[in-house]
Design an enzyme around this catalytic site. Structure first.
Site, short mmCIF file in Angstrom:
data_model
loop_
_atom_site.label_atom_id
_atom_site.label_comp_id
_atom_site.label_asym_id
_atom_site.label_seq_id
_atom_site.Cartn_x
_atom_site.Cartn_y
_atom_site.Cartn_z
N GLU A 58 -1.20 19.74 3.66
CA GLU A 58 -0.90 19.36 5.04
C GLU A 58 0.59 19.03 5.14
O GLU A 58 1.10 18.23 4.36
CB GLU A 58 -1.73 18.12 5.38
CG GLU A 58 -1.65 17.72 6.82
CD GLU A 58 -2.51 16.52 7.12
OE1 GLU A 58 -2.39 15.51 6.41
OE2 GLU A 58 -3.31 16.59 8.06
N LYS B 78 -7.42 -2.52 12.24
CA LYS B 78 -6.05 -2.54 11.75
C LYS B 78 -5.42 -1.19 12.11
O LYS B 78 -5.57 -0.20 11.41
CB LYS B 78 -5.99 -2.73 10.23
CG LYS B 78 -4.56 -3.11 9.81
CD LYS B 78 -4.15 -2.61 8.45
CE LYS B 78 -3.78 -1.17 8.38
NZ LYS B 78 -2.62 -0.75 9.20
P1 NAD Z 1 -1.93 6.91 6.23
O1 NAD Z 1 -3.07 7.31 5.36
O2 NAD Z 1 -0.61 6.70 5.62
O3 NAD Z 1 -2.28 5.54 6.99
C1 NAD Z 1 -3.46 5.41 7.76
C2 NAD Z 1 -3.77 3.93 7.93
O4 NAD Z 1 -4.12 3.37 6.67
C3 NAD Z 1 -2.63 3.09 8.47
O5 NAD Z 1 -3.15 2.12 9.35
C4 NAD Z 1 -2.07 2.43 7.21
O6 NAD Z 1 -1.40 1.21 7.46
C5 NAD Z 1 -3.35 2.19 6.43
N1 NAD Z 1 -3.19 2.05 4.98
C6 NAD Z 1 -2.18 2.51 4.20
N2 NAD Z 1 -2.45 2.22 2.91
C7 NAD Z 1 -3.64 1.58 2.87
C8 NAD Z 1 -4.46 1.06 1.84
N3 NAD Z 1 -4.10 1.15 0.55
N4 NAD Z 1 -5.64 0.48 2.17
C9 NAD Z 1 -6.05 0.41 3.46
N5 NAD Z 1 -5.31 0.89 4.49
C10 NAD Z 1 -4.12 1.48 4.20
O7 NAD Z 1 -1.88 8.02 7.38
P2 NAD Z 1 -0.84 8.16 8.57
O8 NAD Z 1 0.45 8.65 8.02
O9 NAD Z 1 -0.86 6.93 9.40
O10 NAD Z 1 -1.54 9.32 9.45
C11 NAD Z 1 -1.40 10.67 9.15
C12 NAD Z 1 -2.61 11.17 8.40
O11 NAD Z 1 -3.80 10.92 9.15
C13 NAD Z 1 -2.59 12.67 8.21
O12 NAD Z 1 -2.99 12.99 6.92
C14 NAD Z 1 -3.61 13.18 9.22
O13 NAD Z 1 -4.19 14.41 8.92
C15 NAD Z 1 -4.60 12.08 9.21
N6 NAD Z 1 -5.40 12.12 10.45
C16 NAD Z 1 -6.71 12.53 10.40
C17 NAD Z 1 -7.45 12.62 11.57
C18 NAD Z 1 -8.88 13.09 11.58
O14 NAD Z 1 -9.58 12.81 12.53
N7 NAD Z 1 -9.35 13.77 10.57
C19 NAD Z 1 -6.87 12.25 12.77
C20 NAD Z 1 -5.55 11.86 12.77
C21 NAD Z 1 -4.82 11.77 11.60
#
Ligand code: NAD
Length: 471
Positions: A377, A170
């Protein structure tokens, strides 16, 4: 305008019944690009069932043959590389020339490097009178964010497939283009039906997927806030979890280090992809007596960061993904202004292009260690500078946030740098500008998550050891 209205389940495109839609805009022009239909729990169930049905045959194929499919997917992605780079650049805001190298070529190389592990990974090991077999963990739910869409998908899917797992992916609903190219690549590679299923949706679909009883592992990359919910839900039936979460990574500049080089590299890392990078060095930790010189260097470096359309060759920083992301960053800027930190560059009123989700590259000095800016962040182009009086204090500041994803150390010599690196609670530490190593483990300490991606460490996440003792 395009409508993305299909999942990829059991090797076929499936129309999404749900009418909920999210609109994806061009980050620089704000023109609508695509409407994405969002699936629901019944789509999650169909995808997990398909993955479950495909599991035994995929496992029985053996790693060598699975690797051939990975290579075929890499070839098919390569054939689409120019379009991929363009699409990701328009969605996420990364300048096009960087998008090609970082967002596309690097993940394609990772598909190939993962395939090569089939030759060297010890799927069977011998420990005394035990034969230890590395068994695929089972159906994997992979949930990924939008900032490096193909890279994050690759970091999960490629090793999971090589390990012998079948997968339901997903991806982020906010950056769908990479996924569309990946579906075409799976079709071109003739990946057996059900081995990789890709569902389109947001939180509701993600929640259903994580809770599905036939999923055995959740590999999640995203925010710490969502990661917490995912891990809590997965704990219910002991699913394995791997969490790649946020960061507040520090660049520590030790006395005697090349300050000019350190500032240049830190600014480049912090502002890469408009600051939308989990491992960006968003804090610069310098000796108090070096602050005036550092301040002047930062002013120059930030001024050189030309803001503009990602397609323009002169652009160093593009826009953020969306108005929502820009608003989140503005909240941090307003708070930094209220706190009275030393604004070195940018800020909330700095000029930006009229259209597009831009934030000016911003640097604040004398940032208090207990402030939000030093600990949270931002996910935008905002650098916080902190000063130290002793090296011990520099290490304490670097380790002083709840995160621990990455860090850099700048020292007069590499040995001193490596010594300080050993004192840092971070999963990745670069000394004196050492380059990224895709085969090294990537992941975090603390609130940055658990588990690792990359190379053999990433593959280990998707296997379960079974020890068989014979007399
Ligand atoms: P997010 O947590 O909002 O979403 C990530 C994913 O989770 C998306 O696909 C979203 O649709 C899904 N999602 C949202 N709510 C959910 C739930 N309740 N249950 C299951 N899935 C759910 O993050 P974002 O805004 O897409 O990305 C940015 C974040 O990702 C930042 O905090 C960044 O630091 C982190 N990130 C971490 C890494 C790493 O390798 N450590 C790499 C890239 C991004």
């Amino acid at each position: 305008m395009k409508l993305l209205s299909e999942h990829y389940i059991d090797g076929a495109r499936r129309t999404i019944g749900n009418e909920d839609i999210v609109r994806v805009l061009d980050a620089a022009t704000e023109a609508p690009r695509v409407d994405v239909k969002l699936g629901n729990a019944s789509d999650a169930d169909a995808a997990v069932r398909a993955a479950t049905r495909a599991a035994l045959d995929w496992q029985a194929l053996g790693a060598g043959k699975r690797a051939q499919y990975l290579l075929a997917i890499a070839d098919a992605l390569e054939a689409r590389a120019a379009d991929l780079a363009q699409d990701i650049s328009r969605e996420v805001g990364m300048p096009l020339k960087l998008s090609r190298r970082i967002q596309v070529d690097a993940p394609i190389a990772a598909w190939r490097a993962t395939a090569a592990l089939a030759e060297t990974f010890e799927f069977v090991r011998h420990v005394g009178h035990s034969r230890v077999t590395m068994v695929p963990v089972g159906v994997v739910a992979a949930i990924t964010p939008w900032n490096y869409p193909l890279h994050q998908i690759t970091g999960k899917i490629a090793p999971a497939l090589l390990a012998g797992c079948t997968v339901v992916l997903k991806p982020s609903e906010l950056a769908p283009a990479a996924t569309l190219h990946l579906i075409e690549a799976c079709e071109a590679a003739r990946l057996p039906a059900g081995v990789l299923n890709i569902v389109s949706g947001g939180a509701a679909l993600g929640t259903a997927l994580v809770a599905h009883p036939d999923v055995r592992m959740v590999s999640f990359t995203g925010s710490t806030a969502v990661g917490r919910k995912v891990a809590a839900s997965a704990a219910g039936d002991m699913k394995r979890v791997s969490m790649e979460l946020g960061g507040k990574s520090a660049a520590v500049v030790l006395p005697g280090a090349d300050l000019q080089k350190a500032v240049k590299a830190t600014v480049a890392s912090c502002f890469l992809n408009s600051g939308q990078t989990c491992s960006a060095t968003t804090r610069l930790i310098v000796a108090r007596e070096a602050y005036p010189e550092c301040r002047a260097l930062l002013e120059q470096a930030a001024a050189a960061m030309t803001l503009g359309d990602p397609a323009d060759a002169a652009t160093r920083i593009g826009p953020l993904l969306s108005a929502t992301q820009r608003e989140r960053v503005r909240v941090h800027l307003a708070e930094a202004e209220r706190a009275g930190f030393d604004r070195i560059a940018g800020g909330p009123d700095a000029p930006v292009p009229a259209r597009g989700f831009f934030v000016a590259p911003t640097v604040y000095g004398n940032v208090a260690p207990d402030s939000r800016l030093a600990n949270e962040e931002v996910f935008g182009p905002v650098l916080a500078v902190q000063c130290y009086d002793t090296v011990e204090e520099a290490i304490a500041l670097a380790n002083g946030t709840p995160y621990g994803l990455a860090a850099t150390v700048w020292a007069a010599d590499d040995a001193t740098g490596a010594e300080v690196a050993d004192a840092l609670r971070a999963g990745q530490v670069d000394v004196n500008g050492a380059r990224f190593n895709p085969a090294a483990p990537f992941g975090g300490f603390g609130l940055s998550g658990m588990g690792r991606e990359g190379g053999v460490f990433g593959l280990e996440e998707f296997v379960e050891p079974r020890a068989v003792q014979s007399p």
